[in-house]
Design a protein around this motif. Sequence first.
Motif, PDB file in Angstrom:
ATOM      1  N   ASP A  20       0.810  -1.217   0.000  1.00 27.14           N
ATOM      2  CA  ASP A  20       0.000   0.000   0.000  1.00 27.14           C
ATOM      3  C   ASP A  20       0.848   1.275   0.000  1.00 27.14           C
ATOM      4  OD1 ASP A  20       0.866  -0.395   2.632  1.00 27.14           O
ATOM      5  OD2 ASP A  20      -1.002   0.352   3.516  1.00 27.14           O
ATOM      6  N   TYR A  21       2.161   1.157   0.007  1.00 26.47           N
ATOM      7  CA  TYR A  21       3.036   2.323  -0.119  1.00 26.47           C
ATOM      8  C   TYR A  21       3.024   2.771  -1.572  1.00 26.47           C
ATOM      9  CZ  TYR A  21       5.198   2.007   4.538  1.00 26.47           C
ATOM     10  OH  TYR A  21       5.436   2.024   5.881  1.00 26.47           O
ATOM     11  N   THR A  22       3.064   4.078  -1.788  1.00 19.82           N
ATOM     12  CA  THR A  22       2.951   4.605  -3.145  1.00 19.82           C
ATOM     13  C   THR A  22       4.087   5.563  -3.474  1.00 19.82           C
ATOM     14  OG1 THR A  22       1.518   6.399  -2.374  1.00 19.82           O
ATOM     15  CG2 THR A  22       0.435   4.397  -3.166  1.00 19.82           C
ATOM     16  N   ALA A  23       4.416   5.609  -4.743  1.00 18.43           N
ATOM     17  CA  ALA A  23       5.401   6.560  -5.249  1.00 18.43           C
ATOM     18  C   ALA A  23       4.678   7.872  -5.524  1.00 18.43           C
ATOM     19  CB  ALA A  23       6.036   6.026  -6.526  1.00 18.43           C
ATOM     20  N   SER A  24       5.277   8.968  -5.095  1.00 15.02           N
ATOM     21  CA  SER A  24       4.663  10.274  -5.347  1.00 15.02           C
ATOM     22  C   SER A  24       5.720  11.363  -5.230  1.00 15.02           C
ATOM     23  CB  SER A  24       3.526  10.540  -4.360  1.00 15.02           C
ATOM     24  OG  SER A  24       3.996  10.512  -3.032  1.00 15.02           O
ATOM     25  N   ASN A  25       5.425  12.476  -5.854  1.00 11.93           N
ATOM     26  CA  ASN A  25       6.260  13.663  -5.691  1.00 11.93           C
ATOM     27  C   ASN A  25       5.770  14.380  -4.440  1.00 11.93           C
ATOM     28  OD1 ASN A  25       7.626  13.229  -8.157  1.00 11.93           O
ATOM     29  ND2 ASN A  25       5.923  14.125  -9.267  1.00 11.93           N
ATOM     30  N   MET A  26       6.684  14.747  -3.561  1.00  9.94           N
ATOM     31  CA  MET A  26       6.311  15.437  -2.322  1.00  9.94           C
ATOM     32  C   MET A  26       7.295  16.567  -2.057  1.00  9.94           C
ATOM     33  SD  MET A  26       5.351  12.289   0.224  1.00  9.94           S
ATOM     34  CE  MET A  26       4.694  13.346   1.498  1.00  9.94           C
ATOM     35  N   GLU A  27       6.758  17.720  -1.682  1.00 15.41           N
ATOM     36  CA  GLU A  27       7.595  18.864  -1.346  1.00 15.41           C
ATOM     37  C   GLU A  27       6.764  19.845  -0.534  1.00 15.41           C
ATOM     38  OE1 GLU A  27      10.540  21.995  -3.648  1.00 15.41           O
ATOM     39  OE2 GLU A  27       9.144  20.818  -4.814  1.00 15.41           O
ATOM     40  N   PRO A  28       7.271  20.353   0.559  1.00 18.32           N
ATOM     41  CA  PRO A  28       8.559  20.023   1.160  1.00 18.32           C
ATOM     42  C   PRO A  28       8.448  18.795   2.056  1.00 18.32           C
ATOM     43  CG  PRO A  28       7.534  21.747   2.454  1.00 18.32           C
ATOM     44  CD  PRO A  28       6.598  21.428   1.286  1.00 18.32           C
ATOM     45  N   VAL A  29       9.584  18.147   2.258  1.00 16.00           N
ATOM     46  CA  VAL A  29       9.717  17.069   3.234  1.00 16.00           C
ATOM     47  C   VAL A  29      10.940  17.373   4.088  1.00 16.00           C
ATOM     48  CG1 VAL A  29       8.535  15.312   1.861  1.00 16.00           C
ATOM     49  CG2 VAL A  29      11.011  15.581   1.661  1.00 16.00           C
ATOM     50  N   TYR A  30      10.959  16.818   5.296  1.00 12.18           N
ATOM     51  CA  TYR A  30      12.006  17.126   6.260  1.00 12.18           C
ATOM     52  C   TYR A  30      12.626  15.834   6.789  1.00 12.18           C
ATOM     53  CZ  TYR A  30       9.449  21.471   5.985  1.00 12.18           C
ATOM     54  OH  TYR A  30       8.830  22.594   5.507  1.00 12.18           O
ATOM     55  N   ARG A  31      13.921  15.896   7.042  1.00 15.25           N
ATOM     56  CA  ARG A  31      14.646  14.750   7.600  1.00 15.25           C
ATOM     57  C   ARG A  31      15.713  15.268   8.550  1.00 15.25           C
ATOM     58  NH1 ARG A  31      15.650   9.505   7.897  1.00 15.25           N
ATOM     59  NH2 ARG A  31      17.775   8.755   7.799  1.00 15.25           N
ATOM     60  N   TRP A  32      15.920  14.538   9.643  1.00 16.02           N
ATOM     61  CA  TRP A  32      17.008  14.862  10.558  1.00 16.02           C
ATOM     62  C   TRP A  32      18.304  14.389   9.929  1.00 16.02           C
ATOM     63  CZ3 TRP A  32      13.933  11.474  14.316  1.00 16.02           C
ATOM     64  CH2 TRP A  32      12.762  12.124  14.707  1.00 16.02           C
ATOM     65  N   VAL A  33      19.302  15.232   9.955  1.00 10.93           N
ATOM     66  CA  VAL A  33      20.583  14.912   9.322  1.00 10.93           C
ATOM     67  C   VAL A  33      21.734  15.383  10.204  1.00 10.93           C
ATOM     68  CG1 VAL A  33      19.651  14.996   6.965  1.00 10.93           C
ATOM     69  CG2 VAL A  33      20.636  17.062   7.987  1.00 10.93           C
ATOM     70  N   PHE A  34      22.926  14.989   9.789  1.00  9.45           N
ATOM     71  CA  PHE A  34      24.150  15.434  10.444  1.00  9.45           C
ATOM     72  C   PHE A  34      24.699  16.624   9.671  1.00  9.45           C
ATOM     73  CE2 PHE A  34      23.463  11.034  11.494  1.00  9.45           C
ATOM     74  CZ  PHE A  34      23.645  11.026  12.870  1.00  9.45           C
ATOM     75  N   GLY A  35      25.532  17.425  10.299  1.00  8.52           N
ATOM     76  CA  GLY A  35      26.056  18.707   9.842  1.00  8.52           C
ATOM     77  C   GLY A  35      26.178  19.038   8.380  1.00  8.52           C
TER      78      GLY A  35
END
Length: 142
Positions: A20-35
């Motif tokens: 049931d997961y789908t491919a789609s264009n999404m914006e904006p999205v956020y992710r925790w990252v390193f420096g």
Amino acid sequence: MEYKHQAEYNDLSVTCPPTDYTASNMEPVYRWVFGKIEDERNFIPQFLKNPKRFLTEDDLTKCKALGLSLFNDLEGSIERFNELKKYIGDKVYGTLGDRVAIGKLVDIEGVNGEIERLGHFTHHSAVAADYTHNFILSEKEL
């Protein structure tokens, strides 16, 4: 779609990513990252960072941990990070990151689960995904 972590998916007793997961264009999205956005830890699933942590988990949990945690809401991502910080302390910075990156997902880069609490969703990466080109560091430090 061909997935980056297909070998690990094949070891699970469940269909991963879920159908049931789908491919789609999404914006904006956020992710925790390193420096730096180029840091190799930024777009690696938690399962691959520490597989031993998941030895006793069921295959549904392992599947989810093979995806990337993303958010469609900046404030929700910060709230969730702070919840985890209360739970595991300052180790959260070495495990999950210290900055928020903002970006976009293109449908050829993978499939997404449903949006959950605080805007969180799980994204399973396609081989074609190259997130360092689609994400930049935001002004938000965690």
